[in-house]
Design a protein around this motif. Structure first.
Motif, PDB file in Angstrom:
ATOM      1  N   ALA A 158      23.931 -66.161  38.615  1.00  0.00           N
ATOM      2  CA  ALA A 158      25.307 -66.177  38.129  1.00  0.00           C
ATOM      3  C   ALA A 158      25.776 -64.758  37.789  1.00  0.00           C
ATOM      4  CB  ALA A 158      25.430 -67.083  36.910  1.00  0.00           C
ATOM      5  N   VAL A 214      37.779 -65.028  35.431  1.00  0.00           N
ATOM      6  CA  VAL A 214      36.618 -65.476  34.665  1.00  0.00           C
ATOM      7  C   VAL A 214      36.557 -66.998  34.649  1.00  0.00           C
ATOM      8  CG1 VAL A 214      35.516 -65.476  32.389  1.00  0.00           C
ATOM      9  CG2 VAL A 214      36.583 -63.386  33.259  1.00  0.00           C
ATOM     10  N   ASP A 253      33.371 -69.047  36.165  1.00  0.00           N
ATOM     11  CA  ASP A 253      32.579 -69.959  35.353  1.00  0.00           C
ATOM     12  C   ASP A 253      32.636 -71.388  35.888  1.00  0.00           C
ATOM     13  OD1 ASP A 253      31.451 -68.187  33.498  1.00  0.00           O
ATOM     14  OD2 ASP A 253      33.263 -68.164  32.285  1.00  0.00           O
ATOM     15  N   ASN A 277      29.238 -72.817  34.368  1.00  0.00           N
ATOM     16  CA  ASN A 277      28.777 -72.195  33.126  1.00  0.00           C
ATOM     17  C   ASN A 277      29.325 -72.961  31.932  1.00  0.00           C
ATOM     18  OD1 ASN A 277      27.782 -70.469  31.173  1.00  0.00           O
ATOM     19  ND2 ASN A 277      29.389 -68.944  31.460  1.00  0.00           N
ATOM     20  N   ARG A 314      30.980 -70.844  27.702  1.00  0.00           N
ATOM     21  CA  ARG A 314      32.091 -69.906  27.529  1.00  0.00           C
ATOM     22  C   ARG A 314      33.186 -70.650  26.742  1.00  0.00           C
ATOM     23  NH1 ARG A 314      30.515 -65.297  29.449  1.00  0.00           N
ATOM     24  NH2 ARG A 314      30.812 -65.690  31.671  1.00  0.00           N
ATOM     25  N   LEU A 336      31.162 -59.831  30.121  1.00  0.00           N
ATOM     26  CA  LEU A 336      30.614 -61.181  30.224  1.00  0.00           C
ATOM     27  C   LEU A 336      29.097 -61.106  30.113  1.00  0.00           C
ATOM     28  CD1 LEU A 336      33.442 -61.242  31.617  1.00  0.00           C
ATOM     29  CD2 LEU A 336      32.515 -62.941  33.194  1.00  0.00           C
ATOM     30  N   HIS A 346      24.354 -65.813  30.959  1.00  0.00           N
ATOM     31  CA  HIS A 346      24.657 -66.848  31.944  1.00  0.00           C
ATOM     32  C   HIS A 346      23.472 -67.776  32.210  1.00  0.00           C
ATOM     33  CE1 HIS A 346      27.646 -63.615  32.772  1.00  0.00           C
ATOM     34  NE2 HIS A 346      28.442 -64.663  32.791  1.00  0.00           N
ATOM     35  N   ALA A 366      24.255 -71.420  33.014  1.00  0.00           N
ATOM     36  CA  ALA A 366      24.988 -71.742  34.237  1.00  0.00           C
ATOM     37  C   ALA A 366      24.073 -72.503  35.208  1.00  0.00           C
ATOM     38  CB  ALA A 366      25.511 -70.467  34.885  1.00  0.00           C
ATOM     39  N   HIS A 416      37.047 -74.064  28.288  1.00  0.00           N
ATOM     40  CA  HIS A 416      36.838 -72.629  28.477  1.00  0.00           C
ATOM     41  C   HIS A 416      37.717 -71.834  27.526  1.00  0.00           C
ATOM     42  CE1 HIS A 416      36.412 -68.757  30.471  1.00  0.00           C
ATOM     43  NE2 HIS A 416      35.449 -69.271  31.221  1.00  0.00           N
TER      44      HIS A 416
END
Length: 286
Positions: A52, A123, A127, A132, A135, A151, A154, A157, A184
């Motif tokens: 990721a 972003v 994601d 992911n 976040r 960022l 991860h 993810a 998110h």
């Protein structure tokens, strides 16, 4: 190419992370945040962090440099804290690390209003693509460093790979719309997600995806049993019964498992992209 460095000094653990990452110094005189192979989720968390993170970097997103880092077994023996000593001993050898951003500030939602809406949309798209789950406003995994958004983290993810076995078809998971994108942290500030989709999807060619996945060390693909799970009823993803493992079926090879990641990610990019539709629907409801 991802660089490999060697740990020279254990600086301090980062106890706010569930997997107990740590700041270490390496032989290039740099400071890194290490994600340990011996932590709770095992090598799969490192695979997610690597794949990721490198996808994010390939998309031009602000992800710190990722390196492989060799950990000397002596670090575990010299650590007085028994929990840390066990973690370090279980992680001797190759681990993963991100460039440490000294003096960085934790993300605050109030600061998001000043973000570039195009970056926020990128972003969100990223994601959603890599699924992911980390976040959210509660756990944004975003930092401000030198007045720029970064960022990080991860490892959560690609969460579907924790359910994969050697008999699982990864393509069955690829069309997942990822409804969790509605949580998110940057979604309310995202600009044109459709425009982000057009730009970012064009950068992730099958060749680029294959090159990123090719960097996964064979050992992380073959030895995927998280610590403390040996002998349990449910074995790690891609694992089979002990007897089948001894027979080393073709699907248990590192190359077969690597191919599964390439197939999953490539298929996920094929239109129609349900994860984009989900993000667009979630943005419209804000």
């Amino acid at each position: 190419m991802i660089r490999t460095v060697h740990t020279t000094r254990y600086v301090t653990p980062l106890r706010e992370g569930g997997s107990l990452p740590a700041i270490v110094e390496a032989d290039d005189d740099g400071l890194y945040v290490v994600k340990f192979r011996g932590a709770g989720q095992g090598p799969k968390a490192l695979i997610a962090e690597l794949v990721a993170g490198e996808i994010g970097r390939a998309l031009g997103l602000p992800v710190p440099e990722i390196v492989f880092i060799e950990l000397d077994p002596e670090f575990g023996r010299a650590e007085p804290d028994p929990e840390l000593s066990a973690l370090l001993s279980a992680s001797a050898g190759l681990n993963l690390a991100l460039d440490y951003l000294p003096g960085s500030l934790a993300f605050q939602p109030l600061a998001a209003a000043s973000l570039d809406p195009g970056l926020a949309a990128a972003v969100v798209w990223f994601d959603a693509f890599v699924s992911n789950v980390d976040r959210t406003p509660k756990n944004p995994n975003l930092l401000f460093w030198h007045r720029r958004l970064w960022l990080i983290d991860h490892g959560a993810a690609l969460y579907v790979h924790h359910a994969w076995t050697d008999t699982t078809d990864p393509l069955a998971d690829a069309p997942d719309r990822f409804p969790l994108i509605k949580s998110h942290v940057l979604l309310p500030f995202a600009g044109d997600i459709a425009a982000a989709d057009a730009a970012l999807s064009a950068r992730l060619t099958p060749e680029r995806i294959a090159a990123i996945v090719a960097a996964i060390p064979d050992g992380w693909l073959v030895d995927q049993e998280p610590p403390g799970r040996h002998g349990g009823e449910r074995r790690s993803a891609f694992s089979s019964s002990p007897a089948e493992e001894r027979e080393a079926p073709p699907a248990a090879t590192a190359e077969a498992r690597r191919a599964a990641y390439v197939a999953y990610l490539t298929r996920r990019l094929a239109p129609p992209r349900g994860f984009v539709e989900e993000a667009l629907d979630a943005r419209a409801q804000r």
